[in-house]
Design an enzyme around this catalytic site. Structure first.
Site, short mmCIF file in Angstrom:
data_model
loop_
_atom_site.label_atom_id
_atom_site.label_comp_id
_atom_site.label_asym_id
_atom_site.label_seq_id
_atom_site.Cartn_x
_atom_site.Cartn_y
_atom_site.Cartn_z
N HIS A 128 30.66 18.12 -34.02
CA HIS A 128 31.17 19.42 -34.07
C HIS A 128 30.09 20.41 -33.56
O HIS A 128 28.84 20.19 -33.65
CB HIS A 128 31.29 19.50 -35.58
CG HIS A 128 32.45 19.04 -36.44
ND1 HIS A 128 32.49 17.63 -36.45
CD2 HIS A 128 33.61 19.68 -36.69
CE1 HIS A 128 33.76 17.40 -37.02
NE2 HIS A 128 34.35 18.50 -37.49
N ASN A 159 23.39 14.22 -34.01
CA ASN A 159 24.31 14.70 -34.69
C ASN A 159 24.12 14.46 -36.14
O ASN A 159 24.12 15.31 -36.92
CB ASN A 159 25.49 13.94 -34.22
CG ASN A 159 26.88 14.70 -35.03
OD1 ASN A 159 26.94 16.02 -35.39
ND2 ASN A 159 27.52 13.77 -35.49
N GLN A 277 17.35 43.43 -28.32
CA GLN A 277 17.59 42.04 -27.59
C GLN A 277 16.18 41.63 -26.94
O GLN A 277 15.54 40.25 -27.12
CB GLN A 277 18.56 42.09 -26.50
CG GLN A 277 19.81 41.86 -26.92
CD GLN A 277 20.94 41.68 -25.90
OE1 GLN A 277 20.81 40.84 -25.33
NE2 GLN A 277 21.80 42.86 -25.62
#
Length: 290
Positions: A128, A159, A277
């Site tokens: 996912h 994962n 940023q």
């Protein structure tokens, strides 16, 4: 005519008594939303990293925007370039994991549909991007995460160990009163799963990425989120090799947003002011990990 609550004198006196006694909140008789109440916010509130659109003539950067997450899909790789989602306690509940991996009918007609069978016997997990456990408020929310457009071939230990560790920590941050904006993706070609090295699956239709990355922006619960991101906002960025022999501690793969942007060509957090940023994207997080 029926009078709404708090409009008569007697009710106003009653409310005043209850307020002084601390038995009701000040917002009990107003329509004003509580700015500290967790909400489900725009999954792209901090920007569209690749300028993805719904133009079918742009098959390598096709925008799919769902209630649960937004993503840029790469038809020729059969995986997303990136997936972006908001996470607060408003997204979390007790809905069980659905495990209903399936094709995404929202893709344009005629595009190849990756299926769960595309991964069968490959040695790679159906990894996912937006996790199942981040969408547990309703069955529909959880089911949406099993669309194959949200999935990438991921080495099992990546994962199930490294990636899960950071996902669990993200939900810990939510439990501590925060809301998060998370962007996840992959790039490159070739990874090592439980069956060894591979560059593609499903007769070349699904690319195995070489690297998997994630960026997490941590904010206290509030409103007008992009404007609230400041030079002091915590941003966690990791970039992991897609291999089965990587370290289970995700903290060892921390990097900067700038480094991920340089590797991918994306413009992450583009809705945040450029001055902010410049500071937060250059920094490598050294905060707690659990």
């Amino acid at each position: 005519m029926f009078l709404p609550f708090c409009t008569t004198l007697s009710l106003r006196r009653t409310l005043r008594f209850l307020l002084l006694a601390g038995l009701v909140s000040a917002s009990a008789c107003t329509d004003e939303p509580d700015p500290t109440a967790p909400t489900r916010d725009d999954n792209l509130a901090l920007g569209n990293p690749s300028g993805a659109t719904t133009d079918e003539k742009q098959p390598t950067n096709y925008l799919l925007s769902k209630p649960q997450f937004a993503l840029s899909y790469h038809r020729d790789r059969g995986i997303p370039n990136w997936v972006s989602w908001h996470l607060s306690s408003a997204w979390l509940g007790s809905a069980p994991r659905q495990d209903d991996f399936r094709t995404d009918a929202a893709l344009p007609r005629g595009w190849y549909q990756v299926t769960t069978g595309s991964y069968t016997g490959s040695g790679f997990d159906r990894g996912h991007n937006c996790p199942s456990a981040d969408r547990t408020r309703t069955l529909d929310d959880n089911s949406a995460t099993f669309l194959m457009t949200n999935i990438m071939p991921q080495a099992p230990n990546n994962n199930q160990r490294t990636w899960v560790g950071l996902e669990n920590y993200c939900r810990t941050l939510v439990d501590q009163g925060n809301e998060l904006y998370i962007i996840c993706g992959s790039y490159g070609r070739g990874g090592t799963g439980s069956n060894g090295y591979a560059t593609t699956l499903d007769d070349g239709r699904v690319t195995v990425p070489a690297r998997c990355w994630k960026v997490v922006v941590v904010l206290p619960v509030g409103t007008d989120d992009a404007r609230r991101v400041s030079a002091d906002t915590r941003v966690i960025a990791i970039n992991t090799p897609n291999r089965n022999d990587l370290n289970s501690d995700w903290a060892g793969y921390r990097t900067s947003v700038d480094a991920i942007e340089q590797a991918t060509g994306l413009d992450l957090l583009s809705a945040v002011s450029t001055a902010v940023q410049a500071t937060i994207e250059a920094r490598v997080d050294n905060g707690p990990t659990q």
